[in-house]
Motif scaffolding. Sequence first.
Motif, PDB file in Angstrom:
ATOM      1  N   MET A 114       0.842  -1.205   0.000  1.00 58.45           N
ATOM      2  CA  MET A 114       0.000   0.000   0.000  1.00 58.45           C
ATOM      3  C   MET A 114       0.865   1.239   0.000  1.00 58.45           C
ATOM      4  SD  MET A 114      -3.019  -0.872   2.631  1.00 58.45           S
ATOM      5  CE  MET A 114      -4.492  -0.089   2.059  1.00 58.45           C
ATOM      6  N   TYR A 115       0.492   2.191  -0.811  1.00 61.31           N
ATOM      7  CA  TYR A 115       1.325   3.370  -1.024  1.00 61.31           C
ATOM      8  C   TYR A 115       1.111   4.404   0.080  1.00 61.31           C
ATOM      9  CZ  TYR A 115       3.402   7.372  -3.351  1.00 61.31           C
ATOM     10  OH  TYR A 115       4.167   8.462  -3.644  1.00 61.31           O
ATOM     11  N   VAL A 116       2.224   4.958   0.537  1.00 60.69           N
ATOM     12  CA  VAL A 116       2.167   6.075   1.471  1.00 60.69           C
ATOM     13  C   VAL A 116       2.559   7.322   0.697  1.00 60.69           C
ATOM     14  CG1 VAL A 116       3.153   7.067   3.563  1.00 60.69           C
ATOM     15  CG2 VAL A 116       2.798   4.605   3.410  1.00 60.69           C
ATOM     16  N   PRO A 117       1.641   8.304   0.596  1.00 57.23           N
ATOM     17  CA  PRO A 117       1.976   9.503  -0.174  1.00 57.23           C
ATOM     18  C   PRO A 117       3.244  10.171   0.368  1.00 57.23           C
ATOM     19  CG  PRO A 117      -0.176   9.738   0.922  1.00 57.23           C
ATOM     20  CD  PRO A 117       0.305   8.359   1.196  1.00 57.23           C
ATOM     21  N   ASP A 118       4.012  10.764  -0.526  1.00 56.05           N
ATOM     22  CA  ASP A 118       5.301  11.331  -0.133  1.00 56.05           C
ATOM     23  C   ASP A 118       5.106  12.599   0.705  1.00 56.05           C
ATOM     24  OD1 ASP A 118       8.004  11.362   0.056  1.00 56.05           O
ATOM     25  OD2 ASP A 118       8.378  12.134  -1.958  1.00 56.05           O
ATOM     26  N   PHE A 119       6.116  12.897   1.477  1.00 54.52           N
ATOM     27  CA  PHE A 119       6.064  14.046   2.391  1.00 54.52           C
ATOM     28  C   PHE A 119       7.492  14.459   2.681  1.00 54.52           C
ATOM     29  CE2 PHE A 119       5.898   9.984   4.555  1.00 54.52           C
ATOM     30  CZ  PHE A 119       7.054  10.036   5.324  1.00 54.52           C
TER      31      PHE A 119
ATOM     32  N   LEU B 187       4.103  12.864  13.913  1.00 53.26           N
ATOM     33  CA  LEU B 187       4.187  11.401  13.876  1.00 53.26           C
ATOM     34  C   LEU B 187       4.740  10.899  15.209  1.00 53.26           C
ATOM     35  CD1 LEU B 187       4.104   8.743  12.150  1.00 53.26           C
ATOM     36  CD2 LEU B 187       6.504   9.170  11.625  1.00 53.26           C
TER      37      LEU B 187
ATOM     38  N   GLY C  17       2.774   6.062  14.957  1.00 52.35           N
ATOM     39  CA  GLY C  17       2.501   5.806  13.546  1.00 52.35           C
ATOM     40  C   GLY C  17       1.333   4.872  13.281  1.00 52.35           C
ATOM     41  N   THR C  18       0.767   4.265  14.318  1.00 56.69           N
ATOM     42  CA  THR C  18      -0.274   3.262  14.069  1.00 56.69           C
ATOM     43  C   THR C  18      -1.561   3.896  13.552  1.00 56.69           C
ATOM     44  OG1 THR C  18      -0.920   3.324  16.395  1.00 56.69           O
ATOM     45  CG2 THR C  18       0.624   1.602  15.740  1.00 56.69           C
TER      46      THR C  18
ATOM     47  N   LEU D 207       0.074   6.592   9.927  1.00 57.81           N
ATOM     48  CA  LEU D 207       0.453   5.849   8.713  1.00 57.81           C
ATOM     49  C   LEU D 207      -0.735   5.075   8.159  1.00 57.81           C
ATOM     50  CD1 LEU D 207       4.051   4.678   9.670  1.00 57.81           C
ATOM     51  CD2 LEU D 207       3.392   6.486   8.086  1.00 57.81           C
ATOM     52  N   HIS D 208      -1.578   4.566   9.058  1.00 60.70           N
ATOM     53  CA  HIS D 208      -2.799   3.884   8.631  1.00 60.70           C
ATOM     54  C   HIS D 208      -3.657   4.839   7.803  1.00 60.70           C
ATOM     55  CE1 HIS D 208      -6.715   1.910   8.956  1.00 60.70           C
ATOM     56  NE2 HIS D 208      -6.108   0.816   9.380  1.00 60.70           N
TER      57      HIS D 208
ATOM     58  N   LYS E  36      -2.159   5.515   4.435  1.00 63.53           N
ATOM     59  CA  LYS E  36      -2.285   4.385   3.504  1.00 63.53           C
ATOM     60  C   LYS E  36      -3.690   4.303   2.909  1.00 63.53           C
ATOM     61  CE  LYS E  36       1.305   1.173   4.883  1.00 63.53           C
ATOM     62  NZ  LYS E  36       1.581  -0.217   5.273  1.00 63.53           N
ATOM     63  N   VAL E  37      -4.701   4.587   3.700  1.00 62.67           N
ATOM     64  CA  VAL E  37      -6.068   4.455   3.180  1.00 62.67           C
ATOM     65  C   VAL E  37      -6.573   5.757   2.545  1.00 62.67           C
ATOM     66  CG1 VAL E  37      -6.675   2.606   4.779  1.00 62.67           C
ATOM     67  CG2 VAL E  37      -7.174   4.980   5.408  1.00 62.67           C
TER      68      VAL E  37
ATOM     69  N   ILE F 203       0.832  -3.706  17.991  1.00 68.29           N
ATOM     70  CA  ILE F 203       0.360  -2.317  17.990  1.00 68.29           C
ATOM     71  C   ILE F 203       0.678  -1.669  19.338  1.00 68.29           C
ATOM     72  CG2 ILE F 203      -1.697  -0.846  17.832  1.00 68.29           C
ATOM     73  CD1 ILE F 203      -0.951  -2.034  15.163  1.00 68.29           C
TER      74      ILE F 203
ATOM     75  N   LYS G 157      13.671   6.614   0.734  1.00 68.98           N
ATOM     76  CA  LYS G 157      12.840   7.812   0.736  1.00 68.98           C
ATOM     77  C   LYS G 157      12.094   7.894   2.074  1.00 68.98           C
ATOM     78  CE  LYS G 157      10.448   9.426  -2.576  1.00 68.98           C
ATOM     79  NZ  LYS G 157       9.227   9.333  -3.384  1.00 68.98           N
TER      80      LYS G 157
ATOM     81  N   ASN H 143       9.045   8.168   2.639  1.00 66.24           N
ATOM     82  CA  ASN H 143       7.788   7.413   2.697  1.00 66.24           C
ATOM     83  C   ASN H 143       7.978   5.902   2.491  1.00 66.24           C
ATOM     84  OD1 ASN H 143       8.433   7.580   0.001  1.00 66.24           O
ATOM     85  ND2 ASN H 143       6.356   8.043  -0.708  1.00 66.24           N
TER      86      ASN H 143
ATOM     87  N   GLU I 134      -1.363  -5.037   5.435  1.00 69.18           N
ATOM     88  CA  GLU I 134      -0.584  -3.792   5.347  1.00 69.18           C
ATOM     89  C   GLU I 134      -1.184  -2.647   6.162  1.00 69.18           C
ATOM     90  OE1 GLU I 134       1.339  -2.869   1.564  1.00 69.18           O
ATOM     91  OE2 GLU I 134       0.328  -4.626   0.755  1.00 69.18           O
ATOM     92  N   LEU I 135      -2.068  -2.975   7.092  1.00 72.88           N
ATOM     93  CA  LEU I 135      -2.688  -1.935   7.926  1.00 72.88           C
ATOM     94  C   LEU I 135      -2.600  -2.264   9.416  1.00 72.88           C
ATOM     95  CD1 LEU I 135      -5.857  -1.213   5.748  1.00 72.88           C
ATOM     96  CD2 LEU I 135      -3.934   0.335   6.150  1.00 72.88           C
TER      97      LEU I 135
ATOM     98  N   ASP J 103       4.366  -4.428  13.964  1.00 73.52           N
ATOM     99  CA  ASP J 103       3.937  -4.604  12.582  1.00 73.52           C
ATOM    100  C   ASP J 103       4.817  -3.712  11.712  1.00 73.52           C
ATOM    101  OD1 ASP J 103       1.745  -6.331  13.117  1.00 73.52           O
ATOM    102  OD2 ASP J 103       0.570  -4.626  13.813  1.00 73.52           O
TER     103      ASP J 103
ATOM    104  N   LEU K 173       3.632  -0.674   9.588  1.00 78.33           N
ATOM    105  CA  LEU K 173       3.271   0.623  10.168  1.00 78.33           C
ATOM    106  C   LEU K 173       4.503   1.348  10.703  1.00 78.33           C
ATOM    107  CD1 LEU K 173      -0.110  -0.112  12.011  1.00 78.33           C
ATOM    108  CD2 LEU K 173       0.253   1.008   9.805  1.00 78.33           C
TER     109      LEU K 173
END
Lengths: 288, 171
Positions: free
Chosen positions: A1-6, A31, A34-35, A38-39, A42-43, A106, B30, B32, B53-54, B70, B73
């Motif tokens: 799953m892609y994490v948009p760049d920052f 941050l 991150g739970t 980042l979640h 990703k969504v 988690i 990178k 990300n 992945e979540l 995980d 994350l």
Amino acid sequence: MYVPDFEYHAPNTVAEACAILAELGDRATVLAGGTDVLHKMKVGKLAPEHLVSLKNLDELREIREEPGRVVIGALASHNQIYTSQLLQRRYLSLPMAAHTMASNQICNLGTVGGNIVNGVPSADLPPILIALDASIRLTSAKGERTMPLEDFFWGSAQTRMEPGEILTEISIPDQQTTGSTYLKFGLRRSGALAVAAAAVSVQVSGDTLHAVRIVLASAAPTVLRVADAERSLIGRRIDDELLAEAGQFAAQASRPRDSIRGSAEYRKNLVGVLTKRALKKAIDEGHA
Amino acid sequence: MAQAITDKDGVKRYLITLNVNGDAHTILVKGNAILTNVLRDQLDLTGTKKGCELGDCGSCTVLLDGKPVDSCLVLAVEADGRQITTIEGVMENGRLDAIQQSMINHAAVQCGYCTPGMVLSAKALLTRNPHPNEQEVREAISGNLCRCTGYVHIVEAVLATAQGRVTPDDH
């Protein structure tokens, strides 16, 4: 799953973090574990231009005793709270609540600060912290302010946090309470969000309650303190009937919604049962 | 903070060191980049699996400074300088770890997708609590989903390891 760049920042001090946040305003997201952040990234619910990581701020991971209070750094993980001997000795209800939060993986990442600033009504730590009269410290480039945690939430995912602020510590004052507990009902025993939950603290004096706090999770758009239920208990002889009546007051005050985890009607009923059981447990077993 | 290097196209990368299974890798990532992907794609450690992945399924579990997390994350840049154990680092001197052997003995592996994460969660449990009861084992692996419904054998395998009831290659 892609994490948009920052753009990534990892300041070495709280002051440095505050300066970065002051400059970037709402273009930055903080941050911590991150739970959640980042979640959300990703969504596709969050795409910040800048991420300001708190990972180097080790002083915010500390859990310590000070005269008059216990201080929990905002970066303490759920498992740090669960395994803290200090918290187990003073307020066992808090480590137990942290343990119900999520899976071990988690709980090793997620932080108490993140659990608070998310502002969701199903979070496990705010109810028991409010029952223990906790306050929070918010730090920004402009300075610091503290407020009772109870006053921090005003809507679902809505808090009184201002842009540029970082939640740095949680403080539990020394107190006269004789017991506290957090009871949660989830659809599984582990790693499930609360369908409904109740946190209470009590100060038992003889066969009556001198003081009591009742705080509900997943029972309204915010964490909810139920004053009517608390008042109904003060000064009256403790018996099962009294506790059941307080449970009814709590159920009446709750405003749960229908969701995939449970209907509003079912949740109201749960609130009554959990409140009654939590009161009984805190009265009988102390901080448990 | 990790040193940042910007390439001719203006893309910024960070020079980080990941200590994976006792081997220090200094690599460019990178901001990300997710730890799971860096382990699998840059270090070829494909034992760490990608499931949801979540943060729900636990198939990407690695030990970060000895604690299961995980890795889906975790940003790779956040793991700079830290100790990481993946399933590839569990075997010692060419011998399977007792948990791995026990899982074979108990037929606790069906499709195998959850197994790396299960082994690491169990290993972390036995390190902090060498003699867990069944409930503690179940709790420790509750963040690792097995969709072949194999939990009973997995729990038995971990308990047998804790009780020293693992015979080498008895199958």
